[in-house]
Enzyme design. Sequence first.
Site, PDB file in Angstrom:
ATOM      1  N   ASN A  11     -11.670 -10.035  74.132  1.00  0.00           N
ATOM      2  CA  ASN A  11     -12.007 -10.193  72.712  1.00  0.00           C
ATOM      3  C   ASN A  11     -11.430 -11.528  72.252  1.00  0.00           C
ATOM      4  O   ASN A  11     -10.233 -11.649  72.029  1.00  0.00           O
ATOM      5  CB  ASN A  11     -11.395  -9.020  71.921  1.00  0.00           C
ATOM      6  CG  ASN A  11     -11.644  -9.152  70.429  1.00  0.00           C
ATOM      7  OD1 ASN A  11     -12.384 -10.034  69.984  1.00  0.00           O
ATOM      8  ND2 ASN A  11     -11.022  -8.284  69.649  1.00  0.00           N
ATOM      9  N   LYS A  13     -11.823 -13.019  69.550  1.00  0.00           N
ATOM     10  CA  LYS A  13     -11.546 -13.067  68.097  1.00  0.00           C
ATOM     11  C   LYS A  13     -12.067 -14.400  67.530  1.00  0.00           C
ATOM     12  O   LYS A  13     -13.133 -14.833  67.935  1.00  0.00           O
ATOM     13  CB  LYS A  13     -10.059 -12.838  67.845  1.00  0.00           C
ATOM     14  CG  LYS A  13      -9.589 -11.541  68.512  1.00  0.00           C
ATOM     15  CD  LYS A  13      -8.219 -11.111  68.109  1.00  0.00           C
ATOM     16  CE  LYS A  13      -7.863  -9.817  68.840  1.00  0.00           C
ATOM     17  NZ  LYS A  13      -6.552  -9.298  68.496  1.00  0.00           N
ATOM     18  N   HIS A  99     -12.491  -2.330  65.131  1.00  0.00           N
ATOM     19  CA  HIS A  99     -11.240  -2.984  65.515  1.00  0.00           C
ATOM     20  C   HIS A  99     -10.275  -2.945  64.326  1.00  0.00           C
ATOM     21  O   HIS A  99     -10.698  -3.063  63.178  1.00  0.00           O
ATOM     22  CB  HIS A  99     -11.511  -4.435  65.939  1.00  0.00           C
ATOM     23  CG  HIS A  99     -10.319  -5.078  66.576  1.00  0.00           C
ATOM     24  ND1 HIS A  99      -9.260  -5.559  65.832  1.00  0.00           N
ATOM     25  CD2 HIS A  99      -9.990  -5.284  67.872  1.00  0.00           C
ATOM     26  CE1 HIS A  99      -8.349  -6.046  66.658  1.00  0.00           C
ATOM     27  NE2 HIS A  99      -8.769  -5.882  67.907  1.00  0.00           N
ATOM     28  N   GLU A 101      -8.377  -5.029  63.104  1.00  0.00           N
ATOM     29  CA  GLU A 101      -8.407  -6.195  62.215  1.00  0.00           C
ATOM     30  C   GLU A 101      -9.547  -6.085  61.209  1.00  0.00           C
ATOM     31  O   GLU A 101      -9.498  -6.666  60.127  1.00  0.00           O
ATOM     32  CB  GLU A 101      -8.504  -7.478  63.057  1.00  0.00           C
ATOM     33  CG  GLU A 101      -7.164  -7.791  63.720  1.00  0.00           C
ATOM     34  CD  GLU A 101      -7.262  -8.598  65.004  1.00  0.00           C
ATOM     35  OE1 GLU A 101      -8.314  -9.202  65.255  1.00  0.00           O
ATOM     36  OE2 GLU A 101      -6.264  -8.610  65.751  1.00  0.00           O
ATOM     37  N   GLU A 169      -6.118   1.374  70.967  1.00  0.00           N
ATOM     38  CA  GLU A 169      -5.366   0.165  70.637  1.00  0.00           C
ATOM     39  C   GLU A 169      -4.333   0.472  69.562  1.00  0.00           C
ATOM     40  O   GLU A 169      -4.657   0.485  68.365  1.00  0.00           O
ATOM     41  CB  GLU A 169      -6.315  -0.919  70.093  1.00  0.00           C
ATOM     42  CG  GLU A 169      -7.328  -1.414  71.092  1.00  0.00           C
ATOM     43  CD  GLU A 169      -7.679  -2.863  70.832  1.00  0.00           C
ATOM     44  OE1 GLU A 169      -7.486  -3.674  71.739  1.00  0.00           O
ATOM     45  OE2 GLU A 169      -8.119  -3.194  69.713  1.00  0.00           O
ATOM     46  N   GLY A 175      -1.361  -8.181  69.696  1.00  0.00           N
ATOM     47  CA  GLY A 175      -0.859  -9.533  69.445  1.00  0.00           C
ATOM     48  C   GLY A 175       0.648  -9.613  69.264  1.00  0.00           C
ATOM     49  O   GLY A 175       1.176 -10.645  68.879  1.00  0.00           O
ATOM     50  N   SER A 215      -1.693  -6.327  73.703  1.00  0.00           N
ATOM     51  CA  SER A 215      -0.759  -7.154  74.474  1.00  0.00           C
ATOM     52  C   SER A 215      -0.844  -6.943  75.988  1.00  0.00           C
ATOM     53  O   SER A 215       0.165  -7.007  76.688  1.00  0.00           O
ATOM     54  CB  SER A 215       0.677  -6.956  73.985  1.00  0.00           C
ATOM     55  OG  SER A 215       0.807  -7.406  72.652  1.00  0.00           O
TER      56      SER A 215
HETATM   57  P1  PGA Z   1      -4.030  -8.680  72.138  1.00  0.00           P
HETATM   58  O1  PGA Z   1      -5.293  -8.121  71.296  1.00  0.00           O
HETATM   59  O2  PGA Z   1      -4.363  -8.513  73.595  1.00  0.00           O
HETATM   60  O3  PGA Z   1      -3.886 -10.117  71.733  1.00  0.00           O
HETATM   61  O4  PGA Z   1      -2.852  -7.835  71.750  1.00  0.00           O
HETATM   62  C1  PGA Z   1      -5.953  -6.958  71.691  1.00  0.00           C
HETATM   63  C2  PGA Z   1      -7.071  -6.656  70.732  1.00  0.00           C
HETATM   64  O5  PGA Z   1      -6.944  -6.914  69.532  1.00  0.00           O
HETATM   65  O6  PGA Z   1      -8.117  -6.153  71.154  1.00  0.00           O
END
Ligand code: PGA
Length: 254
Positions: A11, A13, A99, A101, A169, A175, A215
Amino acid sequence: MKHKTRLVIGNWKMNPATLPEAKRLFLKLRDKVRVTRYKSEAMVAPPFPFIAELNRLSPQGRIGLVAQHMSALSLGAKTGEVSAAMLKSIGVEGVIIGHSERRADGMTDEAVNALLLTALKAKFLPIVCVGETARDQSGDFYDLIERQIRRAFVGVPKSKLAGIVIAYEPVWAIGSGATAGPEDILETKLFIQKVIVQHFDRAAAGKIRIIYGGSVNARNAEAILAQGQVDGFLVGGASLRADEFLALLKIASE
Ligand code: PGA
């Protein structure tokens, strides 16, 4: 025991900043994936403006293209929105739904459900994200995960489950550099399966793929797969480095 084909989804982003950078990253992945018979499936979710061009660079489609979002509507006066048919016409095969976010920006469980139904109609691979913002000692967060799943799957026929992915998740792990422990990932995966069994049935639940995100990197991936027993990863930060993403594909192929 035979496991389902594992899936590694990058992803991206809102990265990278420009089309030339996106092409460079994609070509590094493509060139390696072309010559290596990975047993796991590779998919990336670039920003909308890059998808069509990356699709042109990937004629054999060995790296699946996924949208990070879409509209549940098909056409019309919806400024800034993009439909499933538009995405399909530029080679998109799947879509990330719900997601955290986007949930943080106001996406509701009902909207997640509408998008899941739209994605199935478009014959996309939906990647439905669920996860708690914090883990409390009493385990109340399981209620939230159960609610997210039950509401997301309203009206979904059980015959479609083999073509759906649930991404667990934990929001606090995204992140942050901190992953959930492999035992906690396994426990949550089993819980998600139980919810699916209750909502559908055992046979149907055995078909759905459950992946982990938050992460993930080449150092923690092996333990997450082996002990967490997930069917792959949804990867943010680490997917922006070609070497790291390819290392994850290799680990998931073992
Ligand atoms: P990350 O993001 O690997 O940077 O923690 C995962 C995600 O948001 O799908």
